[in-house]
Design a protein around this motif. Sequence first.
Motif, mmCIF file in Angstrom:
data_model
loop_
_atom_site.group_PDB
_atom_site.id
_atom_site.type_symbol
_atom_site.label_atom_id
_atom_site.label_comp_id
_atom_site.label_asym_id
_atom_site.label_seq_id
_atom_site.Cartn_x
_atom_site.Cartn_y
_atom_site.Cartn_z
ATOM 1 N N GLU A 110 5.700 62.717 9.989
ATOM 2 C CA GLU A 110 7.037 62.208 10.426
ATOM 3 C C GLU A 110 7.490 61.053 10.258
ATOM 4 O O GLU A 110 8.751 60.762 10.121
ATOM 5 N N ARG A 111 6.631 59.834 10.437
ATOM 6 C CA ARG A 111 6.780 58.433 10.143
ATOM 7 C C ARG A 111 5.741 57.773 9.464
ATOM 8 O O ARG A 111 4.679 57.489 10.070
ATOM 9 N N PRO A 112 5.892 57.793 7.928
ATOM 10 C CA PRO A 112 5.033 56.926 7.241
ATOM 11 C C PRO A 112 4.671 55.611 7.814
ATOM 12 O O PRO A 112 5.565 55.140 8.136
ATOM 13 N N GLY A 113 3.354 55.364 7.763
ATOM 14 C CA GLY A 113 3.164 53.873 8.265
ATOM 15 C C GLY A 113 3.406 52.931 7.519
ATOM 16 O O GLY A 113 4.076 53.419 6.267
ATOM 17 N N PRO A 114 3.216 51.659 7.869
ATOM 18 C CA PRO A 114 3.671 50.609 6.897
ATOM 19 C C PRO A 114 2.782 50.409 5.648
ATOM 20 O O PRO A 114 1.755 51.077 5.350
ATOM 21 N N ASP A 115 3.349 49.967 4.327
ATOM 22 C CA ASP A 115 2.754 50.034 3.051
ATOM 23 C C ASP A 115 2.848 48.597 2.504
ATOM 24 O O ASP A 115 3.901 48.206 2.446
ATOM 25 N N ASP A 116 1.614 48.055 2.493
ATOM 26 C CA ASP A 116 1.574 46.775 1.652
ATOM 27 C C ASP A 116 0.910 46.634 0.257
ATOM 28 O O ASP A 116 0.381 45.808 -0.129
ATOM 29 N N ALA A 117 1.170 48.183 -0.222
ATOM 30 C CA ALA A 117 0.673 48.362 -1.563
ATOM 31 C C ALA A 117 -0.985 47.999 -1.559
ATOM 32 O O ALA A 117 -1.581 47.511 -2.688
ATOM 33 N N ARG A 118 -1.633 48.228 -0.509
ATOM 34 C CA ARG A 118 -3.111 48.151 -0.674
ATOM 35 C C ARG A 118 -3.621 49.004 -2.014
ATOM 36 O O ARG A 118 -4.734 48.607 -2.519
ATOM 37 N N VAL A 119 -3.217 50.258 -1.950
ATOM 38 C CA VAL A 119 -3.485 51.056 -3.376
ATOM 39 C C VAL A 119 -2.202 51.239 -4.064
ATOM 40 O O VAL A 119 -1.186 51.624 -3.268
ATOM 41 N N HIS A 120 -2.229 51.177 -5.310
ATOM 42 C CA HIS A 120 -0.929 51.368 -6.101
ATOM 43 C C HIS A 120 -1.322 51.808 -7.346
ATOM 44 O O HIS A 120 -2.669 51.592 -7.679
ATOM 45 N N VAL A 121 -0.408 52.356 -7.937
ATOM 46 C CA VAL A 121 -0.356 52.781 -9.396
ATOM 47 C C VAL A 121 0.122 51.876 -10.470
ATOM 48 O O VAL A 121 1.116 51.156 -10.013
ATOM 49 N N ASP A 122 -0.189 51.692 -11.711
ATOM 50 C CA ASP A 122 0.222 51.098 -12.847
ATOM 51 C C ASP A 122 0.712 52.153 -13.847
ATOM 52 O O ASP A 122 -0.034 52.921 -14.073
ATOM 53 N N LEU A 123 2.056 51.838 -14.219
ATOM 54 C CA LEU A 123 2.585 52.880 -15.388
ATOM 55 C C LEU A 123 2.860 52.029 -16.610
ATOM 56 O O LEU A 123 3.095 50.734 -16.496
ATOM 57 N N ARG A 124 2.909 52.740 -17.854
ATOM 58 C CA ARG A 124 3.698 52.078 -18.781
ATOM 59 C C ARG A 124 4.813 52.707 -19.271
ATOM 60 O O ARG A 124 4.831 54.148 -18.978
ATOM 61 N N LEU A 125 5.689 51.874 -19.659
ATOM 62 C CA LEU A 125 7.257 52.613 -19.872
ATOM 63 C C LEU A 125 7.344 53.173 -21.047
ATOM 64 O O LEU A 125 6.613 52.564 -21.994
ATOM 65 N N PRO A 126 8.311 53.972 -21.219
ATOM 66 C CA PRO A 126 8.539 54.469 -22.523
ATOM 67 C C PRO A 126 9.269 53.313 -23.403
ATOM 68 O O PRO A 126 9.322 53.320 -24.734
ATOM 69 N N GLY A 127 9.896 52.257 -22.759
ATOM 70 C CA GLY A 127 10.560 51.295 -23.548
ATOM 71 C C GLY A 127 10.430 50.031 -22.830
ATOM 72 O O GLY A 127 9.545 49.808 -21.993
ATOM 73 N N GLU A 128 11.263 49.040 -23.010
ATOM 74 C CA GLU A 128 10.870 47.789 -22.267
ATOM 75 C C GLU A 128 11.616 47.741 -20.990
ATOM 76 O O GLU A 128 11.058 46.514 -20.245
#
Length: 242
Positions: free
Chosen positions: A69-87
């Motif tokens: 119902e109410r997601p907790g705060p997020d300080d990006a303690r865990v996050h993902v890294d992506l590569r883009l198809p362009g710049e």
Amino acid sequence: MVSEQLRRVTHPMAQFDGLAIDVSDVEAQAEFWRVALGGRVREDGDGQLRVVPGPGRPGREIMRLREVERPGPDDARVHVDLRLPGEEPHGLVAAGARLVRSPGPDPWFVLADPEGNQFCAFGASDGRSPGMFELVVKCADPYGLARWWAAVLGGEVEEEGEAASVAGAPDFPWDYMVFDPVPGINQYRGRVHWHLVGREREPFALLQAGATVMAEPARTRPWWVLADPEGNRFCVSPPPTG
């Protein structure tokens, strides 16, 4: 005697089984992460949505959308890294991402998904395929935590300056699981965690290795919720039967 390296490959304590994120709007978040990961949206047996791998993507590249119902705060303690198809991250912004920071001294974009969960995106380079390529965990002791997760999942620990990473773990779908040192880690919160499938019905080996129990299985949640030595939450399901 089987070498430690071979043991980690053939007998890890558990198999990686994707990520989970706490969300309030499941359908909107599922659609965003479908675009971000190049995957497909599928309904679980319990009615929850998940993003599953698209063509050519690793089989364990799963994002579960856990409705709260109410997601907790997020300080990006865990996050993902992506590569883009362009710049530039035009496709992600069009899908609903917000630009937090453009590249500067650090050569990547910081973006936030429609509910504010931050992640990093790197411009195309060296002909490498776009998509997710690493999972980043902020921590106090990167080398200690990397060694712990290498013992759990298999793989080898690699040094990256002050950071450390695990590479080559069986069933881990991306290039690296990165452990990045930050001061005051106890103040960092997050909505992203990961799932494992254990080798046994109860996680004795994980507990013996130093994991702690946050919640035991329940009727509506047939898995254990554990924490690693630095308090990062993860779920462990029993191995499939039959």
